[in-house]
Design a protein around this motif. Structure first.
Motif, short mmCIF file in Angstrom:
data_model
loop_
_atom_site.label_atom_id
_atom_site.label_comp_id
_atom_site.label_asym_id
_atom_site.label_seq_id
_atom_site.Cartn_x
_atom_site.Cartn_y
_atom_site.Cartn_z
N UNK A 13 0.88 -1.11 -0.12
CA UNK A 13 -0.03 -0.02 0.10
C UNK A 13 0.91 1.26 0.06
N UNK A 14 1.99 1.11 0.81
CA UNK A 14 2.87 2.36 0.73
C UNK A 14 3.46 2.55 -0.65
N UNK A 26 -7.18 -6.44 -5.73
CA UNK A 26 -5.99 -6.42 -6.53
C UNK A 26 -4.95 -6.57 -5.44
N UNK A 27 -5.01 -5.96 -4.39
CA UNK A 27 -3.95 -6.19 -3.46
C UNK A 27 -3.83 -7.61 -2.94
N UNK A 52 -3.78 2.48 9.62
CA UNK A 52 -3.52 3.96 9.99
C UNK A 52 -2.44 4.13 9.94
N UNK A 53 -1.23 3.53 9.56
CA UNK A 53 0.07 4.01 9.20
C UNK A 53 0.33 4.39 7.95
N UNK A 54 -0.45 3.97 6.86
CA UNK A 54 -0.05 3.93 5.66
C UNK A 54 -1.16 4.72 4.83
N UNK A 55 -1.03 5.05 3.56
CA UNK A 55 -2.15 5.73 2.80
C UNK A 55 -3.19 5.02 2.47
N UNK A 56 -4.11 4.78 3.40
CA UNK A 56 -5.33 3.95 3.30
C UNK A 56 -6.18 4.27 2.37
N UNK A 57 -6.29 5.53 2.17
CA UNK A 57 -7.26 6.27 1.04
C UNK A 57 -7.06 5.75 -0.15
N UNK A 58 -5.90 5.10 -0.64
CA UNK A 58 -5.43 4.81 -1.92
C UNK A 58 -5.89 3.50 -2.16
N UNK A 59 -6.72 2.79 -1.08
CA UNK A 59 -7.22 1.52 -1.23
C UNK A 59 -8.69 1.49 -1.35
#
Length: 107
Positions: A13-14, A26-27, A52-59
Motif C-alpha cells: 500500500x505504501x 488487487x492487493x 492507520x500508518x499508511x495511505x489507506x485512502x488509496x485502497x
DNA sequence: ACCTTGACCTTGG
DNA sequence: CCCAAGGCCAAGG
C-alpha cells in the motif's frame, strides 16, 4: 492474523503512488503471488486494524467506492492528490486511477 | 468446534 | 444505477 501477511499488505500500500489507487481484491491478488492468499476480505480486515500508518485512502473497492465510514476523509485526500474521480465526485474512477506494481524480476 | 462478522467481489434482476 | 444473493476466507465470540 499473520504478521508477515500484514507487513506484505502494508508495504505494498505504501508503494501506491499519489493520485493512483488499488482495489482490495488487487492487493490480495498481488500479495497472494508470494504469500498464502487470503482474499479481498482479509485485506480489508488488515486495513481496518493496521491501516492507520499508511495511505489507506488509496485502497478502494473494485467499483471505486470509498471505505465505508471514511468516505469524507478519503475523499479529501484523494482530491488533494488530484486522483481521477467519477463524474459525481463521490467515487474513484477506477479505470483511470487503477495502479499495479511492476512485476518483480528477481532471480 | 459452531456460528457470526467483515474497510470484498461478481453476477443477475 | 441500485439491490440482493452467493461465494469467499480468516478472526472472534
Amino acid at each position: 492474523m499473520d504478521d508477515e501477511y500484514v507487513e506484505a499488505v502494508l508495504s505494498l500500500v505504501e508503494r501506491i503512488p499519489a493520485g493512483r489507487v488499488m482495489a482490495y481484491g488487487t492487493v490480495a491478488e498481488v500479495v497472494g503471488e508470494s504469500l498464502a492468499r487470503g482474499g479481498p476480505r482479509l485485506v480489508g480486515a488488515v486495513m481496518a486494524s493496521y491501516g492507520g500508518a499508511v495511505p489507506w485512502w488509496r485502497v478502494v473497492t473494485a467499483s471505486g467506492r470509498l471505505p465505508p465510514g471514511h468516505e469524507v476523509a478519503a475523499l479529501r485526500e484523494l482530491v488533494a492528490e488530484g486522483c481521477p474521480l467519477s463524474p459525481d465526485g463521490t467515487r474513484v474512477d477506477v479505470r483511470r486511477a487503477a495502479w499495479r506494481p511492476r512485476p518483480t524480476h528477481d532471480r
